[in-house]
Design a protein around this motif. Structure first.
Motif, PDB file in Angstrom:
ATOM      1  N   UNK A  14     -29.312  64.734 -44.673  1.00 22.47           N
ATOM      2  CA  UNK A  14     -28.492  65.063 -43.506  1.00 22.47           C
ATOM      3  C   UNK A  14     -27.019  64.713 -43.743  1.00 22.47           C
ATOM      4  N   UNK A  15     -26.772  63.750 -44.649  1.00 21.71           N
ATOM      5  CA  UNK A  15     -25.387  63.401 -44.998  1.00 21.71           C
ATOM      6  C   UNK A  15     -24.833  64.341 -46.056  1.00 21.71           C
ATOM      7  N   UNK A  16     -25.626  65.379 -46.419  1.00 20.35           N
ATOM      8  CA  UNK A  16     -25.252  66.405 -47.398  1.00 20.35           C
ATOM      9  C   UNK A  16     -24.970  65.787 -48.761  1.00 20.35           C
ATOM     10  N   UNK A  17     -25.913  64.945 -49.211  1.00 18.78           N
ATOM     11  CA  UNK A  17     -25.769  64.286 -50.505  1.00 18.78           C
ATOM     12  C   UNK A  17     -25.783  65.293 -51.654  1.00 18.78           C
ATOM     13  N   UNK A  18     -26.434  66.442 -51.453  1.00 15.98           N
ATOM     14  CA  UNK A  18     -26.561  67.449 -52.520  1.00 15.98           C
ATOM     15  C   UNK A  18     -25.209  68.000 -52.949  1.00 15.98           C
ATOM     16  N   UNK A  19     -24.251  68.006 -52.039  1.00 12.56           N
ATOM     17  CA  UNK A  19     -22.926  68.548 -52.352  1.00 12.56           C
ATOM     18  C   UNK A  19     -21.855  67.464 -52.430  1.00 12.56           C
ATOM     19  N   UNK A  20     -22.258  66.189 -52.369  1.00 18.53           N
ATOM     20  CA  UNK A  20     -21.292  65.084 -52.323  1.00 18.53           C
ATOM     21  C   UNK A  20     -20.739  64.785 -53.711  1.00 18.53           C
ATOM     22  N   UNK A  21     -19.555  64.182 -53.733  1.00 16.86           N
ATOM     23  CA  UNK A  21     -18.946  63.782 -55.001  1.00 16.86           C
ATOM     24  C   UNK A  21     -19.356  62.366 -55.387  1.00 16.86           C
ATOM     25  N   UNK A  35     -18.848  69.085 -48.345  1.00 16.65           N
ATOM     26  CA  UNK A  35     -18.744  69.381 -49.775  1.00 16.65           C
ATOM     27  C   UNK A  35     -17.692  68.471 -50.412  1.00 16.65           C
ATOM     28  N   UNK A  36     -18.057  67.868 -51.553  1.00 18.58           N
ATOM     29  CA  UNK A  36     -17.109  67.027 -52.272  1.00 18.58           C
ATOM     30  C   UNK A  36     -16.738  65.744 -51.547  1.00 18.58           C
ATOM     31  N   UNK A  37     -17.528  65.359 -50.569  1.00 16.50           N
ATOM     32  CA  UNK A  37     -17.237  64.160 -49.771  1.00 16.50           C
ATOM     33  C   UNK A  37     -17.885  62.928 -50.390  1.00 16.50           C
ATOM     34  N   UNK A  38     -17.527  61.767 -49.853  1.00 14.40           N
ATOM     35  CA  UNK A  38     -18.168  60.498 -50.219  1.00 14.40           C
ATOM     36  C   UNK A  38     -19.209  60.172 -49.151  1.00 14.40           C
ATOM     37  N   UNK A  39     -20.424  59.828 -49.589  1.00  8.92           N
ATOM     38  CA  UNK A  39     -21.447  59.367 -48.648  1.00  8.92           C
ATOM     39  C   UNK A  39     -21.435  57.839 -48.687  1.00  8.92           C
ATOM     40  N   UNK A  40     -21.042  57.243 -47.593  1.00  7.50           N
ATOM     41  CA  UNK A  40     -20.919  55.790 -47.490  1.00  7.50           C
ATOM     42  C   UNK A  40     -22.106  55.219 -46.725  1.00  7.50           C
TER      43      UNK A  40
END
Length: 570
Positions: A485-492, A426-431
């Motif tokens: 799978x990288x949880x883009x739905x909750x990413x910042x 949650x609130x992470x960066x997807x790189x």
């Protein structure tokens, strides 16, 4: 005055006719290399009229192969090869074994000996790196994961073929060929194998472990002479290739490849690639022309079924073997199709191996003609196979439930572990991408304590990241499942650190569909592409040269006190 102008006439005829037929081929929407091949047939001994010097053309084409492989080395580091070793090494070895077995089978059906069949099969098993590079560069996929796997696969094939070329003379007697000058005991053959392996290892260690070439390049660059710099690049490519062949019994092509890998360590590697590009292009044309010159069209009428069988082994047999192997390693369907198309041709090493087989009386001259026919036809058809990859993939997926299951098969690194900490979800960066740029971004975020998840196509790289404690998933981020799978739905934020113009829109669309408020950062290395992305409002776009100019400008301006500020100080 009576001068021997065979070199000039060969170059003039080769380049001139290749230019005309290459232009006509492009206008007819056919790859230009088909025109180059046909021009070689026209000026070759197999057709009436003017005949160019075949030996000269062959040597000139060898220079083209060296320069091209040097260019590959400039872009393909040892790290890239090791990154795909788990699929490239076993895949290349097994695929070569299958292709050799198929060649032996049809040779047996024609009544040839098993030794003849072995050399014939080996000649059909090794694809042309020159042809592959042309195809990958034309489609802009040389730097992609699929491109690296294909190039790594062929590099392993080249290494294996070099070993065969060195071992073939002492083994000729056992295979039923000429033993003149090569008669050895079993003990002698064993020593030859050991010495050959030591020579190749010594060459790689010497080349890979030295910094002399980058240092020398720096010294030449300091003179400010452009022609000296260009000369140093060409001299390094050809000189190291020649030295490798003379001292270590390594092929010219392989020597040039490693020379490029060494020069890659220099900060001038990009300039070296640019300076050698015109020569590489010109001499690679001569490679295709020389292939056409060796071809005898009469073989198509004299032995059509034999030619058809050879083409079937090259295009169908090798491709199916590679296709099955890539899928067995749990790679996507697109990767399997790309590698299959890459291997559906033969080239320079096949000619060298077949020529040695004929010289050692292991193969009849007809076998050489069949190999050349197979090479010409497969090289001409290869661009069409690459063009068919995406349509074939879509057709297979739309009609085969098994293919869809394979495309969605379980990958041990395609999902984050159940033990992943909440702060990475949650609130992470997807790189997206952990290359030269992605690695620096990741390091900066790690130092600041910013949570992030890495999505990368390279499964071996993801495995290493997992072991190092990073949250990472493997796969092409253009596939929605990977970003999910990288949880883009909750990413910042989504940061695309790879220049992938073909896939970036799919990544952005997936991210905004699942997370409308997400912030998006994109990388590009093309000014035109950066303008298009900005017009489409896909996110914050960073263009390499533009950011470099901003950074340098900021540094320069920061060193000078503005006139107003200076006046106020007084």
């Amino acid at each position: 005055m009576d001068h021997n102008l065979s070199l000039i006439t060969t170059l003039a005829a080769g380049f001139g006719i290749a230019l005309v037929l290459g232009f006509l081929a492009e206008r007819m929407k056919i790859p230009a290399l088909v025109g180059y091949l046909v021009s070689g047939i026209i000026i070759g001994p197999g057709t009436p009229g003017f005949v160019a010097d075949v030996d000269l053309a062959s040597q000139l084409s060898e220079i083209g192969v060296m320069l091209l492989m040097f260019g590959v080395g400039l872009h393909f580091s040892l790290r890239d090869l090791l990154a795909v070793k788990r699929i490239a090494i076993p895949g290349a070895v097994v695929q070569m074994g299958i292709a050799t077995a198929l060649g032996m089978l049809i040779a047996w059906a024609w009544g040839w000996s098993w030794g003849t069949g072995l050399i014939f099969g080996l000649s059909l098993s090794c694809a042309s790196t020159v042809v592959l590079l042309k195809a990958l560069e034309t489609r802009g996929v040389l730097e992609t994961m699929n491109g690296r796997i294909a190039v790594g696969w062929l590099v392993v094939e080249d290494l294996a073929t070099v070993l065969v070329l060195v071992l073939l003379p002492p083994l000729a007697g056992l295979l039923g060929g000429s033993t003149e000058g090569h008669a050895q005991s079993t003990h002698g053959i064993g020593m030859t194998i050991v010495l050959t392996l030591l020579q190749v290892v010594a060459f790689i260690a010497l080349i890979a472990g030295r910094r002399v070439l980058p240092w020398l390049l720096w010294q030449i660059a300091k003179t400010g002479s452009r022609e000296l710099f260009t000369l140093s690049v060409v001299a390094a490519a050809i000189g190291i290739a020649f030295g490798a062949a003379q001292i270590f019994s390594v092929s010219f092509a392989l020597g040039a490849f490693f020379a490029g890998m060494v020069m890659r360590e220099s900060e001038f590697s990009h300039r070296a690639a640019e300076e050698s590009l015109p020569l590489r292009d010109a001499f690679s044309v001569l490679f295709f022309v020389s292939v056409g010159m060796l071809f005898k069209p009469a073989i198509l009428l004299e032995q059509p079924l034999h030619v058809l069988a050879v083409v079937a082994v090259i295009i169908v047999g090798k491709s199916l073997a590679a296709f099955g192997l890539v899928l067995a390693f749990r790679y996507p369907l697109n990767t399997a199709l790309t590698v299959s198309a890459s291997l559906a041709q033969i080239g320079e090493f096949s000619f060298i191996l077949a020529g040695l087989g004929v010289a050692l009386k292991l193969m009849p001259p007809d076998a050489m003609s069949l190999i050349l026919a197979g090479a010409l036809i497969s090289i001409a058809l290869n661009p069409l196979l690459f063009a068919a990859i995406e349509p074939v993939r879509n057709w297979i997926l739309s009609r085969s439930a098994l293919a869809r299951d394979l495309e969605q098969r379980e990958d041990p690194y395609a999902e984050l572990p159940m033990t992943t900490e909440r702060r990475f979800l949650e609130g992470q960066v997807v790189l997206v991408g952990y290359g030269r740029v992605g690695k620096r971004i990741a390091k900066a975020m790690q130092e600041r304590g910013i949570p992030f998840v890495i999505a990368d196509e390279n499964r071996e790289r993801v495995e290493g990241l997992r072991k190092a404690g990073f949250a990472a998933v493997s796969g092409n981020a253009a596939d929605p499942a990977v970003l999910i799978q990288a949880h883009i739905a909750n990413a910042a934020m989504l940061v695309v650190a790879v220049p992938e113009p073909l896939y970036v829109r799919a990544m952005v669309e997936t991210a905004r569909t699942l997370n409308p408020g997400i912030e998006i950062v994109l990388r590009t290395h093309s000014e035109d592409e950066s303008e298009l992305l900005r017009k489409e409002n896909l996110g914050a776009v960073f263009y390499g040269e533009e950011e470099l100019a901003k950074g340098m400008t900021s540094h320069v301006l920061g060193r000078f006190v503005p006139a107003e500020a200076a006046a106020g100080a007084h």
